[in-house]
Scaffold this motif. Structure first.
Motif, mmCIF file in Angstrom:
data_model
loop_
_atom_site.group_PDB
_atom_site.id
_atom_site.type_symbol
_atom_site.label_atom_id
_atom_site.label_comp_id
_atom_site.label_asym_id
_atom_site.label_seq_id
_atom_site.Cartn_x
_atom_site.Cartn_y
_atom_site.Cartn_z
ATOM 1 N N LYS A 1 45.529 25.735 35.911
ATOM 2 C CA LYS A 1 45.900 24.720 36.907
ATOM 3 C C LYS A 1 46.002 25.268 38.324
ATOM 4 C CE LYS A 1 50.734 25.221 35.894
ATOM 5 N NZ LYS A 1 51.529 25.168 34.733
ATOM 6 N N GLU B 1 48.100 31.431 48.052
ATOM 7 C CA GLU B 1 48.952 31.044 49.175
ATOM 8 C C GLU B 1 48.938 32.064 50.316
ATOM 9 O OE1 GLU B 1 52.059 28.283 48.313
ATOM 10 O OE2 GLU B 1 53.495 29.582 49.315
ATOM 11 N N MET B 2 48.198 33.155 50.140
ATOM 12 C CA MET B 2 48.077 34.101 51.248
ATOM 13 C C MET B 2 47.020 33.575 52.218
ATOM 14 S SD MET B 2 46.877 38.035 51.366
ATOM 15 C CE MET B 2 45.516 37.980 52.524
ATOM 16 N N PRO B 3 47.393 33.305 53.477
ATOM 17 C CA PRO B 3 46.407 32.747 54.403
ATOM 18 C C PRO B 3 45.231 33.699 54.583
ATOM 19 C CG PRO B 3 48.625 32.541 55.291
ATOM 20 C CD PRO B 3 48.732 33.412 54.085
ATOM 21 N N LEU C 1 50.845 41.620 39.112
ATOM 22 C CA LEU C 1 52.066 41.247 38.389
ATOM 23 C C LEU C 1 52.020 39.805 37.921
ATOM 24 C CD1 LEU C 1 54.818 42.764 40.668
ATOM 25 C CD2 LEU C 1 54.208 43.501 38.378
ATOM 26 N N GLN C 2 51.398 38.967 38.753
ATOM 27 C CA GLN C 2 51.329 37.554 38.388
ATOM 28 C C GLN C 2 50.359 37.314 37.249
ATOM 29 O OE1 GLN C 2 51.073 34.955 41.912
ATOM 30 N NE2 GLN C 2 53.206 34.661 41.364
ATOM 31 N N PRO D 1 48.967 32.467 42.054
ATOM 32 C CA PRO D 1 49.519 31.696 43.180
ATOM 33 C C PRO D 1 49.748 32.530 44.444
ATOM 34 C CG PRO D 1 50.681 31.180 41.145
ATOM 35 C CD PRO D 1 49.748 32.300 40.825
ATOM 36 N N TRP D 2 50.148 33.789 44.310
ATOM 37 C CA TRP D 2 50.376 34.604 45.519
ATOM 38 C C TRP D 2 49.111 34.716 46.344
ATOM 39 C CZ3 TRP D 2 53.345 39.498 43.339
ATOM 40 C CH2 TRP D 2 54.652 39.118 43.021
ATOM 41 N N LEU D 3 47.980 34.869 45.663
ATOM 42 C CA LEU D 3 46.728 35.039 46.388
ATOM 43 C C LEU D 3 46.243 33.721 46.972
ATOM 44 C CD1 LEU D 3 44.892 37.583 44.083
ATOM 45 C CD2 LEU D 3 46.176 38.007 46.168
ATOM 46 N N TYR E 1 52.475 38.261 34.046
ATOM 47 C CA TYR E 1 53.456 37.245 33.636
ATOM 48 C C TYR E 1 52.946 35.827 33.885
ATOM 49 C CZ TYR E 1 56.529 41.259 33.337
ATOM 50 O OH TYR E 1 57.080 42.467 32.994
ATOM 51 N N HIS E 2 51.643 35.647 33.793
ATOM 52 C CA HIS E 2 51.078 34.324 34.079
ATOM 53 C C HIS E 2 51.401 33.347 32.951
ATOM 54 C CE1 HIS E 2 48.289 31.263 35.351
ATOM 55 N NE2 HIS E 2 48.073 31.954 36.457
ATOM 56 N N PRO E 3 51.847 32.131 33.304
ATOM 57 C CA PRO E 3 52.175 31.156 32.247
ATOM 58 C C PRO E 3 50.985 30.812 31.351
ATOM 59 C CG PRO E 3 52.890 30.368 34.409
ATOM 60 C CD PRO E 3 52.101 31.620 34.647
ATOM 61 N N VAL F 1 44.571 28.130 53.331
ATOM 62 C CA VAL F 1 45.176 28.447 52.044
ATOM 63 C C VAL F 1 44.710 27.461 50.972
ATOM 64 C CG1 VAL F 1 47.264 29.521 52.970
ATOM 65 C CG2 VAL F 1 47.223 27.063 52.609
ATOM 66 N N TRP F 2 44.727 27.884 49.732
ATOM 67 C CA TRP F 2 44.571 27.038 48.547
ATOM 68 C C TRP F 2 43.230 26.314 48.382
ATOM 69 C CZ3 TRP F 2 47.776 27.106 44.416
ATOM 70 C CH2 TRP F 2 49.087 27.563 44.595
#
Lengths: 723, 232
Positions: free
Chosen positions: A670, A601-603, A94-95, A597-599, A98-100, A610-611
């Motif tokens: 980014k 930030e998923m530990p 989904l991200q 971002p969801w992925l 709708y990714h910016p 993360v990240w």
């Protein structure tokens, strides 16, 4: 069902029906809800079935759509691959939708090549920019067209394959960094079938994994995770036992009852040691096979195997006996075993255990359902629709050489496998690509590869496109259909659609090979179209249950004993003391998920980081090197050098350093950029494609960043209470 | 029929894959906070998969422990809220009224499971990522506490469907997003008041235990220990 059809037509029309015409009028009638479309009620959600496009496993999905926007993705309960389940990566699609930073319109290069500066243009202009060189090349030297994609399945593969053939170029290369080359050739040698096996974990009593990653990445993680759960808990009196061999305590290894660490790149030898004990102690069901292999196996007594692999001889003997006595049992090789320099040998050793156990074609064993059967009516073209999942490394190397030699005048790029990021830098892919005078890329995002293009053509995501698919495993012969679950969010056109239109413009052979007005029409013709079977199939997500799902017993008469080639891994053990173990990231896969971002930030399950990326080492090894948790290090291999943060894994072999793939992007937006460095850069450019191909050294380095881990906000609970 | 929701987490099936985490994020409009905020302990996820190490090489073991809100029957968070923002609802769930919350964070302080998360900021969804936001629930504003609700919106949806059709809610009809997606089927959800439900049967398993049972919080999340050995 007429209303539904209208809705779908309306949705698809922007991308398909009017390829060269304006599509503004259609959108204007659809978006404002003055007269709402029949299928849309404000405040009421609808579910549409489709296929997940986040990895090649081909899970069925249903998408919750509310007022024309996709809200949530869940697994399709009817789909044979995943039965309603879905992994983290699939849900994060989904991200991407709708990714910016998603590409919303065609663009042409406005700065220098590779600068990444583009100017938006119209589709008319974009298509004419594509057609001018295409026409010229077709007239002068059709063989100088290169098409470089991710592996394509279903009719999209047919369209691409036919287009290239009719155009007159055989240079169609499909690249997949986690291709199953080794497993395919191993199965050809042991089972006589060059295909992926279906492992029936749910009915197995014993599971042997050799660096298996089937619960996290692998070929079909959701399919196997569901089967694993059933193996453990769905039978009243049987709980399948799971033993894992491998150099690292991975997420999959953590699920095992018994984790037996082995030296990296020795998985096949452990398997042969087990086979030796089975034959020696007459524990095999397939005595004919055993008799023929007895001589070859005599070179692998458990004591000799212990010296080579570090697994105790008594453990090997005990596991062999348990495996033989608890049938049906399965041996399964993972990415770690398959992507060593001698992957085919390791996979063959593992496959040999299945042959010896005599479980081929039986419930709880391995089987080889005929994938090509679903597309048998295409005859020799069936391989375009259901291709074997190879990495395409040899073809890729060949293409790079030819690009460097100036053999290509046009390159058409497509897909998420991003060769500029996932190939060893010493192959100099980007430099070779820059020798091609005209590069067109079909893409949803600019990445390291697509940002080198002259012309960027935005494509719909899997949630907005038509298509069909046949999953590599767990498909039961079922073809899945992919439909636009939402009205395309941007002004995009799919690659098959553009190819069909381009073929029409070119006329002659290409136009004859692709005789449709759009890709949707191609699918309609293939599957009965609106009003026919296809309509019902679209509601359910595919043709489930109608196709044959019988198991084809694998042939084991042709067993060829696996021979190791003793290809050593790169690097002198004195200068580079640690073997580098690279593994696909649970969240980012080969790196394609890094912009979501969801992925990010998923530990991570094992390290909880993360990240950012990291290098896992044994705490004792780290202590010897003077490293503590979180320290910055430079990871040096004979081929490259990157930095990362150290994190401890108490279950990793002391002579191994492990890194997840996927981070280290520089041109992927980014969210992805600047999150550590790319471990693919440490790989040598060998003859065969290998991820476990080099040794490294670690030296302490001061880094401006920190590795953030999400560990235990609850404080420490006692683990002994949990088991 | 009386309803008492409960969740069973079978550690013998859990693989630690994290599908539940992303399912929850997608279902409940949970913001992404970024690396720096995670470091400060401000990750907003409502379910976490804690990982425990045991033993040393080569006998090292890892165990995964998914931790959502325990929905305690005698919840320590409820008694300390000065404004009754957190309360016990008719189904026995531990619910939050976001509009009442004044951000004292007493509840988080009193939660032994550390499952409550606080909105330190007004989180933003960069356009057009906000198109994904579920219309079934709000996004929470700065100064508000939030936590797992057992996907109360999904429970309500199932109840409404059942009411429209004039019947009782069926077993398995209402499931939180994490349970729906769990690939190995480690999570199970249902009504323990219904003796025929799958969860009622599952909770008779002798492997059952609750986190920090000695505190007397009576959690509605019940864990099943990892098994050892091949048979049952």
């Amino acid at each position: 069902m007429l209303h539904r059809r209208q809705f779908l037509k309306l949705g698809g029309a922007t991308a398909f029906a009017t390829l060269f015409g304006g599509c503004d009028k259609m959108q204007r009638t659809l978006i404002p809800f003055v007269i709402p479309p029949e299928n849309t009620t404000l405040g009421e959600a609808l579910w549409y079935a489709s296929v997940c496009g986040q990895c090649p496993a081909g899970c069925g999905i249903v998408v919750r759509v509310s007022e024309g926007r996709a809200k949530k993705i869940e697994g399709n309960p009817r789909h044979p691959v995943n039965r309603g389940r879905l992994c983290a990566r699939g849900q994060a699609a989904l991200q991407a939708l709708y990714h910016p930073e998603r590409l919303s319109r065609p663009m042409k290069l406005s700065g220098t090549r590779g600068s990444g500066t583009y100017a938006p243009i119209s589709w008319e202009e974009a298509l004419s920019l594509l057609m001018v060189p295409l026409k010229k090349v077709q007239a002068e030297a059709p063989a100088s067209l290169l098409m470089l994609t991710e592996p394509m399945r279903g009719h999209a593969g047919l369209v691409a394959g036919r287009f290239m053939k009719a155009f007159g170029s055989k240079h169609r290369v499909a690249w997949d960094p986690f291709g199953a080359d080794a497993m395919l050739s191993a199965n050809a040698a042991i089972h006589g079938i060059r295909d992926l096996p279906e492992h029936d974990l749910a009915n197995a009593r014993y599971l042997l994994s050799f660096s298996g990653d089937f619960l996290e990445t692998g070929i079909s993680p959701v399919h196997y995770a569901r089967a694993y759960g059933r193996m453990r808990g769905d039978r009243e009196t049987i709980r399948g036992k799971f033993v894992h061999f491998g150099p690292r305590l991975s997420m999959t290894a953590a699920a095992a009852d018994l984790f037996l660490p082995c030296t990296p790149g020795t998985e096949g030898i452990v398997a042969l040691g087990i086979a030796h004990v089975m034959v020696r102690d007459r524990l095999t069901a397939a005595s004919a096979v055993a008799g023929r292999l007895a001589d070859d196996l005599s070179a692998y007594p458990p004591e000799a195997v212990e010296r080579l692999t570090g697994v105790h001889a008594h453990d090997i003997a005990a596991v062999a006996e348990e495996f033989a006595r608890n049938q049906p049992g399965i041996a399964i090789p993972g990415t770690g075993a398959a992507t060593g320099p001698d992957g085919a040998f390791h996979c063959a050793g593992v496959a040999l255990l299945n042959a010896l156990a005599g479980n081929a074609g039986k419930p709880g064993g391995v089987s080889f359902p005929n994938r090509a059967l679903a597309f048998a009516r295409y005859g020799s073209e069936a391989a375009l629709l259901a291709p074997a999942p190879e990495s395409g490394y040899a073809a890729m190397r060949d293409a790079i050489d030819k690009m460097r030699g100036g053999a290509f005048r046009i390159a058409i790029l497509s897909g998420a496998t991003n060769p500029a990021f996932t190939l060893p830098p010493s192959l100099k892919f980007s430099e070779a690509l820059s020798k091609v005078p005209f590069i067109a890329a079909f893409a949803s995002f600019l990445d390291e590869t697509t940002s080198q293009a002259d012309l960027v053509l935005p494509v719909p995501t899997a949630l907005e496109a038509w298509g069909d698919d046949l999953a590599p495993v767990g498909h039961s012969g079922a073809v899945t259909l992919c439909q636009p679950v939402v009205v395309p969010f941007h002004d995009t056109r799919s690659m098959p659609d553009v190819l069909i239109a381009a073929a029409g413009e070119l006329g002659g052979k290409p136009a004859k090979a692709l005789p449709w007005g759009s890709f949707k029409e191609c699918l309609d013709k293939a599957y009965g179209g609106p009003g026919g079977q296809m309509e019902i199939a679209l509601q359910r997500g595919g043709f489930f249950g109608e196709s044959s799902s019988q198991r084809s017993g694998a042939r084991t008469g042709t067993v060829a004993f696996p021979k190791g080639t003793e290809r050593p891994i790169d690097g002198d053990p004195k200068a580079f003391p640690l073997a580098l173990h690279l593994y696909p990231s649970v969240t980012l896969y080969d790196g394609r998920g890094a912009n979501l971002p969801w992925l990010q930030e998923m530990p991570d399950p094992v390290t909880t980081a993360v990240w950012r990326n990291w290098v896992e080492v044994n705490p004792k090894t780290a202590a010897g090197l003077g490293l503590s948790e979180g320290d910055g290090v430079t990871v040096t291999s004979p081929s490259g050098k990157i930095t990362a943060h150290v994190t401890f894994n108490p279950g990793i072999a002391p002579d191994v350093a492990a890194m997840p793939l996927g981070q280290g992007h520089t041109r992927y937006g980014k969210t992805a950029n600047g999150r550590g460095e790319n471990p693919f850069a440490l790989l040598p450019a060998g003859e065969t494609y290998a991820l476990q191909a080099t040794r490294v050294s670690l030296t302490k380095t001061k880094l401006p960043t920190r590795l953030v881990r999400f560990a235990h906000p609850e404080g420490q609970w006692k683990i002994s209470n949990l088991m | 029929m009386e309803i008492k929701w409960a969740m069973a987490i079978d550690l013998d099936r859990c693989t630690g894959c994290g599908a539940c985490v992303v399912a929850c994020v997608a279902e409940n409009n949970i913001p992404v906070v970024g690396e720096a905020e995670v470091e400060k302990g401000r990750l907003m996820q409502w379910i976490r998969v804690a990982r425990y190490w045991e033993g040393e090489y080569p006998e090292a073991q890892a165990v995964y422990l998914p931790v959502p809100c325990m929905q305690c029957e005698r919840a320590p968070c409820e008694t300390v809220c000065p404004v009754y923002a957190t309360y016990h609802n008719e189904d026995g769930l531990n619910a939050m009224v976001y509009n009442r919350c004044v951000g004292t964070r007493y509840c988080a302080n009193n939660c032994p499971y550390s499952v409550r998360v606080f909105n330190w900021f007004d989180h933003v969804w960069e356009k057009p990522l906000d198109e994904q936001l579920s219309p079934d629930l709000t996004t929470r504003s700065r100064g508000v506490m939030e936590k797992c609700t057992f996907c109360i919106q999904r429970i309500r949806r199932a109840k409404e469907t059942a009411a429209e059709e004039g019947r009782e809610i069926r077993d398995g009809e209402a499931v939180p997003a994490c349970v729906q997606t769990c690939p190995p089927g480690a999570l199970l959800f249902g009504n323990v008041a219904d003796p025929h439900s799958e969860i009622a049967r599952k909770l008779k398993d002798p492997r059952r235990f609750r986190l920090m049972e000695h505190l007397g919080t009576e959690p509605r999340v019940v864990y099943l220990k990892r098994q050892k050995g091949a048979g049952r």
